[in-house]
Write a protein that holds these residues in place. Structure first.
Motif, PDB file in Angstrom:
ATOM      1  N   ARG A   5       0.823  -1.203   0.000  1.00 40.31           N
ATOM      2  CA  ARG A   5       0.000   0.000   0.000  1.00 40.31           C
ATOM      3  C   ARG A   5       0.855   1.251   0.000  1.00 40.31           C
ATOM      4  O   ARG A   5       0.512   2.255  -0.614  1.00 40.31           O
TER       5      ARG A   5
ATOM      6  N   ALA B  98      -5.732   9.144  -1.917  1.00 39.22           N
ATOM      7  CA  ALA B  98      -6.455   7.975  -1.411  1.00 39.22           C
ATOM      8  C   ALA B  98      -5.515   6.843  -1.018  1.00 39.22           C
ATOM      9  O   ALA B  98      -5.633   6.279   0.060  1.00 39.22           O
TER      10      ALA B  98
ATOM     11  N   PHE C 269      -2.271   6.819  -0.426  1.00 38.12           N
ATOM     12  CA  PHE C 269      -1.370   7.181   0.657  1.00 38.12           C
ATOM     13  C   PHE C 269      -2.112   7.160   1.982  1.00 38.12           C
ATOM     14  O   PHE C 269      -1.644   6.661   2.994  1.00 38.12           O
ATOM     15  N   LEU C 270      -3.331   7.707   1.948  1.00 38.54           N
ATOM     16  CA  LEU C 270      -4.125   7.748   3.164  1.00 38.54           C
ATOM     17  C   LEU C 270      -4.583   6.359   3.549  1.00 38.54           C
ATOM     18  O   LEU C 270      -4.628   6.004   4.718  1.00 38.54           O
ATOM     19  N   ARG C 271      -4.937   5.574   2.556  1.00 36.36           N
ATOM     20  CA  ARG C 271      -5.372   4.208   2.839  1.00 36.36           C
ATOM     21  C   ARG C 271      -4.230   3.449   3.497  1.00 36.36           C
ATOM     22  O   ARG C 271      -4.420   2.725   4.451  1.00 36.36           O
TER      23      ARG C 271
ATOM     24  N   ALA D 212      -1.669   4.799   5.161  1.00 34.86           N
ATOM     25  CA  ALA D 212      -1.373   5.349   6.483  1.00 34.86           C
ATOM     26  C   ALA D 212      -2.436   4.966   7.491  1.00 34.86           C
ATOM     27  O   ALA D 212      -2.154   4.798   8.662  1.00 34.86           O
ATOM     28  N   THR D 213      -3.672   4.805   7.023  1.00 36.41           N
ATOM     29  CA  THR D 213      -4.752   4.490   7.952  1.00 36.41           C
ATOM     30  C   THR D 213      -4.795   3.012   8.243  1.00 36.41           C
ATOM     31  O   THR D 213      -4.944   2.589   9.373  1.00 36.41           O
ATOM     32  N   HIS D 214      -4.656   2.216   7.193  1.00 36.91           N
ATOM     33  CA  HIS D 214      -4.746   0.774   7.359  1.00 36.91           C
ATOM     34  C   HIS D 214      -3.601   0.223   8.170  1.00 36.91           C
ATOM     35  O   HIS D 214      -3.750  -0.770   8.858  1.00 36.91           O
ATOM     36  N   ASP D 215      -2.453   0.901   8.064  1.00 37.56           N
ATOM     37  CA  ASP D 215      -1.282   0.392   8.775  1.00 37.56           C
ATOM     38  C   ASP D 215      -1.591   0.157  10.235  1.00 37.56           C
ATOM     39  O   ASP D 215      -1.167  -0.807  10.826  1.00 37.56           O
TER      40      ASP D 215
ATOM     41  N   PHE E 249     -10.499  11.397   7.528  1.00 40.46           N
ATOM     42  CA  PHE E 249     -10.600  10.417   6.457  1.00 40.46           C
ATOM     43  C   PHE E 249     -10.947   9.073   7.047  1.00 40.46           C
ATOM     44  O   PHE E 249     -10.392   8.680   8.054  1.00 40.46           O
TER      45      PHE E 249
ATOM     46  N   VAL F 240     -11.529   4.889   6.244  1.00 43.10           N
ATOM     47  CA  VAL F 240     -11.419   3.748   5.347  1.00 43.10           C
ATOM     48  C   VAL F 240     -12.296   2.644   5.931  1.00 43.10           C
ATOM     49  O   VAL F 240     -12.105   2.248   7.075  1.00 43.10           O
TER      50      VAL F 240
ATOM     51  N   SER G  49     -11.467   2.281   9.848  1.00 44.36           N
ATOM     52  CA  SER G  49     -10.391   3.007  10.519  1.00 44.36           C
ATOM     53  C   SER G  49     -10.367   4.432   9.989  1.00 44.36           C
ATOM     54  O   SER G  49     -10.783   4.694   8.866  1.00 44.36           O
TER      55      SER G  49
ATOM     56  N   THR H 247      -3.121   8.685  12.546  1.00 44.64           N
ATOM     57  CA  THR H 247      -4.169   7.676  12.650  1.00 44.64           C
ATOM     58  C   THR H 247      -5.037   7.966  13.870  1.00 44.64           C
ATOM     59  O   THR H 247      -4.548   8.419  14.907  1.00 44.64           O
TER      60      THR H 247
ATOM     61  N   VAL I 282     -13.244   4.648   0.788  1.00 42.02           N
ATOM     62  CA  VAL I 282     -12.300   5.589   1.381  1.00 42.02           C
ATOM     63  C   VAL I 282     -12.951   6.962   1.216  1.00 42.02           C
ATOM     64  O   VAL I 282     -13.239   7.372   0.105  1.00 42.02           O
TER      65      VAL I 282
END
Lengths: 246, 340
Positions: free
Chosen positions: A221, A233, A235-237, A239-242, B62, B64, B71, B90, B199
């Motif tokens: 990702r 999207a 990059f944010l995905r 950073a968020t999913h991590d 944001f 997801v 998250s 986060t 997203v």
């Protein structure tokens, strides 16, 4: 009706007092509180009277029930502490008694002390006899409530299990001859890791949660390959999913 | 006399023509889509969206979400003409603060007091990747408008759908802000047009007075953190002795890299990542030496829009990850072979 009554010490009525005619309930209450001079042996004669007997029995049942259920710190509510409330409560107890639920075996261990000390009585109801046992619909309600409670608990456990493993990298394997579950050590954020996969028991069976795979997904990702929605999207995905995979 | 009787005719005719003209005239989309013969140009539209995302300054939250989880993160994005600075914190799970200045990225892990420094060149590959192969991305997706007046995160938005022309890739629904074209919501759809992942901004402020200096100060302040620099060594499949027997239409290689701490970033020590993309979706093929103890058995896995597949190829263990259907990963698992 023949009941075994706990014996109470009744004060000896002074010889020269004459009983004043008054309502049966008041009289019985006074006897029970030791405020009259009725002797014990005279009690039997009085109890031959049906009305007296029933009142006597009722008051004892109420008293025993109250003493058995009374909490150490009684919390007073506007209903329960009002006169009306206590009467309502008392009538409910009486209803219980007359319905036969208080087929009570009263403990006759009596403290041989002064009249101020209440005898040690316990309302012991016969086993497996609930007050509303005779009413079938309440059995149904109780049954359904039990089933519903168990279902809710089971559902929440299943949902928790799925939530825990649904978000991570999980490989389903038929082979279950792995050794005992190895606790996963903290995965270093860099690729070189020696974390063992962890076998987790889920509702779908025994599956493997692979921290290495999760790390590769995170790397994928982050790199993204320059795809169109990478910024923002992708990059944010990443950073968020991590966070959810750590 | 003729005119006296039929004076209304030219009036009504011109009115009729005006009405017909106005109803058939296509108002240009605020996103700046170039219409060709009534067909929306995918390439131009994607470029516009991407430029907006980079040039606009904004702050927002944001989210997801997939079928099994959700998250969220907070984002600050500043573009002051010379540089892009971004911060993402986060809000779900363990804390992680990512700060970026162009391609330089610093990731703070507060729980571990660790700061990772790296350079991500992939962030600047777009939009070149859209035309890297000999066929444009518009050959594989059709762009359709679906909503003209919608509202996302408090902002007026228009929605488009990117419909894949084959089943090697997923579809997308994109909500973009009407004035700027900034992507507000993105859904990834499977073959049945079910949403695999969404997203989206839950709130967005386009006039936020965020200064790049503030973010840069934060980025450079690493006191109390252990600093670890990750390096990326660029390579290619051919260099590493791999080739794709037959690639899928639209997907091209965008190079390979090995990423890790200095001294460790070596294909023999860490997995090598080769990326294939069609401009919208990307597939990563991780190649590492086969280890019997760690590489237990091949398997497939699905998490939201991301599919994964592992298998052994000779003395190597191959792990494929991508936002594509499982059959696409299976194709590459079959098509990747050793040349030496």
């Amino acid at each position: 009706m023949a009941h075994t009554l706990h014996s109470i010490r009744m004060p000896v009525e002074s010889p020269d007092s004459t009983p004043v005619p008054r309502p049966v309930s008041e009289a019985v209450s006074a006897w029970m509180d030791g405020e009259t001079g009725v002797a014990d042996d005279a009690l039997e004669a009085h109890l031959a009277d049906v009305e007296v007997s029933e009142t006597w029995h009722r008051y004892h049942v109420i008293g025993d029930a109250l003493r058995a259920a009374a909490p150490s710190a009684f919390v007073c509510s506007p209903v329960s502490c009002s006169t009306q409330g206590s009467q309502v409560f008392a009538s409910r107890v009486v209803a219980l008694a007359t319905a036969g639920a208080a087929a009570s075996v009263v403990d006759t261990s009596v403290a041989p002390a002064g009249r101020s000390e209440l005898p040690d009585t316990r309302l012991v109801s016969s086993p497996a006899m609930a007050a509303n046992d005779a009413v079938f619909r309440w059995k149904l309600v109780a049954g359904f409530a039990s089933i519903a409670a168990v279902s809710v608990i089971a559902w929440s456990l299943v949902g928790e299990g799925m939530r825990q493993q649904g978000d991570g990298a999980v490989l389903a394997h038929a082979v279950i001859d792995r050794p005992a579950v190895v606790p996963a050590t903290e995965v270093a954020p860099v690729s070189a890791s020696s974390v063992e996969p962890v076998w987790v028991s889920t509702p779908q069976g025994v599956v493997m949660r692979d921290p290495r795979l999760e790390e590769l997904m995170r790397t994928h990702r982050q790199a993204g390959g320059g795809a169109a929605f990478q910024v923002p999207a992708g990059f944010l995905r990443a950073a968020t999913h991590d966070s959810s995979h750590r | 006399m003729f005119f006296d009787r039929f004076w209304r005719l030219p009036l009504y005719s011109s009115l009729f023509i005006a009405i017909v003209f106005c109803s058939t005239a296509r108002a240009e989309s605020p996103a700046g889509v170039v219409a060709e013969h009534g067909k929306l140009d995918v390439h131009a539209w994607l470029r516009k969206l991407n430029e907006s995302a980079q040039r606009k300054s904004y702050t927002g939250t944001f989210v997801v979400s997939t079928a099994g989880s959700m998250s969220a993160a907070r984002i600050w994005h500043v573009c002051d003409g010379t540089q892009q600075v971004e911060r993402v914190d986060t809000l779900t799970g363990p804390a992680r603060n990512t700060l970026r200045r162009n391609e330089e990225v610093v990731t703070f892990l507060p729980d571990e007091r660790l700061a990772l420094l790296e350079r991500r060149d992939s962030l600047s590959l777009f939009p070149a990747v859209l035309q890297a192969g000999n066929r444009p991305v518009g050959d594989f997706y059709t762009l359709r408008p679906i909503l003209v007046n919608d509202r996302v995160a408090g902002l007026a938005a228009e929605a488009h759908e990117l419909v894949p022309k084959d089943d090697w890739r997923y579809g997308y629904r994109v909500w973009s802000e009407r004035k700027t074209g900034l992507v507000l919501k993105l859904q990834t759809l499977d073959a049945n047009r079910q949403v695999l992942e969404q997203v989206a901004f839950s709130d967005l402020n386009l006039d936020a007075p965020v200064k790049a200096d503030q973010l840069l100060r934060m980025m450079n302040n690493r006191s109390g953190y252990r600093v670890q620099r990750l390096v990326q060594v660029q390579t290619s499949p051919q260099e590493q002795g791999w080739r794709v027997r037959q690639s899928l239409p639209g997907f091209v290689s965008s190079g390979c890299q090995v990423r890790g701490p200095a001294g460790v970033a070596d294909p023999s020590k860490v997995p090598m990542q080769c990326v294939f993309t069609d401009g919208l979706a990307s597939i990563s093929a991780f190649v590492e030496p086969y280890d019997e103890a760690r590489h237990i058995s091949p398997g497939q896995m699905s998490s939201g829009a991301t599919q994964s597949m592992s298998k052994r190829v000779g003395d190597f263990w191959l792990t494929l990850v991508g936002e594509v259907p499982a059959k696409t990963l299976a194709w590459y698992a079959h098509a990747l072979e050793r040349t030496r």
